[in-house]
Design an enzyme around this catalytic site. Structure first.
Site, mmCIF file in Angstrom:
data_model
loop_
_atom_site.group_PDB
_atom_site.id
_atom_site.type_symbol
_atom_site.label_atom_id
_atom_site.label_comp_id
_atom_site.label_asym_id
_atom_site.label_seq_id
_atom_site.Cartn_x
_atom_site.Cartn_y
_atom_site.Cartn_z
ATOM 1 N N ASN A 5 0.866 -1.182 0.000
ATOM 2 C CA ASN A 5 0.000 0.000 0.000
ATOM 3 C C ASN A 5 0.904 1.234 0.000
ATOM 4 O O ASN A 5 1.474 1.585 1.030
ATOM 5 C CB ASN A 5 -0.907 -0.018 1.247
ATOM 6 C CG ASN A 5 -1.730 1.261 1.358
ATOM 7 O OD1 ASN A 5 -1.776 2.077 0.430
ATOM 8 N ND2 ASN A 5 -2.378 1.446 2.504
ATOM 9 N N LYS A 7 0.148 4.300 -0.299
ATOM 10 C CA LYS A 7 -0.447 5.551 0.227
ATOM 11 C C LYS A 7 -0.154 6.699 -0.752
ATOM 12 O O LYS A 7 -0.185 6.471 -1.951
ATOM 13 C CB LYS A 7 0.070 5.826 1.645
ATOM 14 C CG LYS A 7 -0.133 4.601 2.547
ATOM 15 C CD LYS A 7 0.026 4.877 3.995
ATOM 16 C CE LYS A 7 -0.198 3.585 4.786
ATOM 17 N NZ LYS A 7 -0.141 3.752 6.208
ATOM 18 N N HIS A 93 -9.780 1.681 5.265
ATOM 19 C CA HIS A 93 -8.478 1.942 5.912
ATOM 20 C C HIS A 93 -8.667 3.032 6.964
ATOM 21 O O HIS A 93 -9.399 4.001 6.743
ATOM 22 C CB HIS A 93 -7.446 2.370 4.865
ATOM 23 C CG HIS A 93 -6.047 2.341 5.407
ATOM 24 N ND1 HIS A 93 -5.577 3.305 6.268
ATOM 25 C CD2 HIS A 93 -5.037 1.458 5.238
ATOM 26 C CE1 HIS A 93 -4.326 3.003 6.604
ATOM 27 N NE2 HIS A 93 -3.975 1.883 5.990
ATOM 28 N N GLU A 95 -6.952 5.457 7.887
ATOM 29 C CA GLU A 95 -6.641 6.831 7.456
ATOM 30 C C GLU A 95 -7.830 7.426 6.686
ATOM 31 O O GLU A 95 -8.135 8.612 6.818
ATOM 32 C CB GLU A 95 -5.369 6.837 6.596
ATOM 33 C CG GLU A 95 -4.123 6.602 7.452
ATOM 34 C CD GLU A 95 -2.962 5.956 6.699
ATOM 35 O OE1 GLU A 95 -3.053 5.787 5.469
ATOM 36 O OE2 GLU A 95 -1.963 5.600 7.361
ATOM 37 N N GLU A 161 -5.543 -4.143 11.018
ATOM 38 C CA GLU A 161 -4.496 -3.127 11.149
ATOM 39 C C GLU A 161 -4.758 -2.308 12.407
ATOM 40 O O GLU A 161 -5.555 -1.352 12.371
ATOM 41 C CB GLU A 161 -4.511 -2.183 9.940
ATOM 42 C CG GLU A 161 -4.125 -2.824 8.637
ATOM 43 C CD GLU A 161 -3.553 -1.795 7.648
ATOM 44 O OE1 GLU A 161 -2.422 -1.984 7.214
ATOM 45 O OE2 GLU A 161 -4.228 -0.810 7.346
ATOM 46 N N GLY A 167 2.426 2.968 10.821
ATOM 47 C CA GLY A 167 3.419 4.028 10.615
ATOM 48 C C GLY A 167 4.162 4.444 11.874
ATOM 49 O O GLY A 167 4.809 5.486 11.890
ATOM 50 N N SER A 205 3.303 -1.485 10.619
ATOM 51 C CA SER A 205 4.746 -1.519 10.882
ATOM 52 C C SER A 205 5.393 -2.866 10.569
ATOM 53 O O SER A 205 6.290 -3.313 11.287
ATOM 54 C CB SER A 205 5.040 -1.098 12.329
ATOM 55 O OG SER A 205 4.703 0.270 12.504
HETATM 56 P P1 13P Z 1 2.950 0.900 7.720
HETATM 57 O O1 13P Z 1 3.431 -0.441 7.196
HETATM 58 O O2 13P Z 1 3.711 2.055 7.158
HETATM 59 O O3 13P Z 1 2.838 0.899 9.205
HETATM 60 O O4 13P Z 1 1.462 1.087 7.153
HETATM 61 C C1 13P Z 1 0.540 0.074 7.337
HETATM 62 C C2 13P Z 1 -0.659 0.377 6.540
HETATM 63 O O5 13P Z 1 -1.395 1.305 6.836
HETATM 64 C C3 13P Z 1 -0.900 -0.448 5.353
HETATM 65 O O6 13P Z 1 -2.202 -0.301 4.889
#
Ligand code: 13P
Length: 242
Positions: A5, A7, A93, A95, A161, A167, A205
């Protein structure tokens, strides 16, 4: 399955270089799919490259609107995603839940719309740190899973997640991941009233150091990777050692 992903990162050049390197250095098979989810504006470009030269890699979208037709500036519907070559779409997600204030009704409509276009949703669920500390994790997960109409459960991939692990560099411990995945799998079994298998992948992470331990658990069916998926070399290593 290992899902990258990206982003809000990348460019045409980075995507091309990434796919060149990754496709030459990983061994994709039916059990272990490689799915790339670039930003929406690069979907058509990526889909075209995949068709031309990188058949093994699959395309996923990070976004999908809930309706097929509306005067919605900036909108992208599931039909457009299918047209661009997507096979997967990330829905719910954390976010986006925060940014777009997505309710269960909206998420349910997104699921119906994308499944209607034969896209496979990667439906994200997870608790915040505050919810975890208040022992609300299971209730939150049940509430989030309620967005999925029970007749469509079999068509979804679930991504656990934990918001506090995204992150932050602080992945969940394997014992915690196994406990939560077992809980989710039990819930899915009860909700769908069927023994058909529904995959549950972990994200938050994931990196070179922890990927093997997490992926090798029989409770984990794949990885959803953000930051560590951007570098082709790191992603390739994660794919190969997982
Ligand atoms: P990270 O691997 O950067 O923590 O992000 C996870 C994520 O949100 C994948 O969808």
């Amino acid at each position: 399955m290992i899902i990258a992903n990206w982003k809000m990162n990348g460019s045409k050049e980075l995507i091309k270089d990434w796919m060149d390197f990754v496709s030459q250095n990983i061994e994709i098979n039916q059990e272990k799919e490689c799915i790339l989810c670039p930003p929406t504006c690069y979907l058509y470009f990526t889909g075209t490259l995949i068709k031309q030269s990188y058949e093994g890699i699959k395309l996923g979208s990070q976004h999908c609107d809930s309706v097929l037709s509306a005067p919605l500036t900036g909108g992208t519907n599931s039909q457009m995603l299918e047209d661009a070559g997507c096979e997967f779409v990330i829905i719910g997600h954390s976010e986006q839940r925060v940014h777009l204030k997505e309710s269960n009704q909206i998420l349910s409509d997104k699921l119906k719309s994308s499944i209607g276009m034969n896209l496979k949703p990667i439906f994200c669920i997870g608790e915040t740190l505050r919810q975890k500390e208040a022992n609300q994790t299971n209730d939150i997960l049940i509430q989030q899973l309620d967005a999925i109409p029970s007749n469509l459960l079999q068509k979804c991939i679930i991504a656990y997640e934990p918001v506090w692990a995204i992150g932050t560099g602080e992945n969940a411990e394997i014992s915690y991941i196994e406990e939560i995945h077992s809980f989710i799998k039990e819930e899915l079994k009860n909700k769908s009233n069927s023994t058909n298998y529904i995959s549950v992948v972990y994200g938050g992470s994931v990196n070179l150091e922890n990927c093997k331990e997490i992926y090798s658990s029989d409770k984990v069916d794949g990885l959803l990777i953000g930051g560590a998926s951007l570098d082709s070399n790191t992603f390739t290593k994660i794919f190969n050692i997982s």
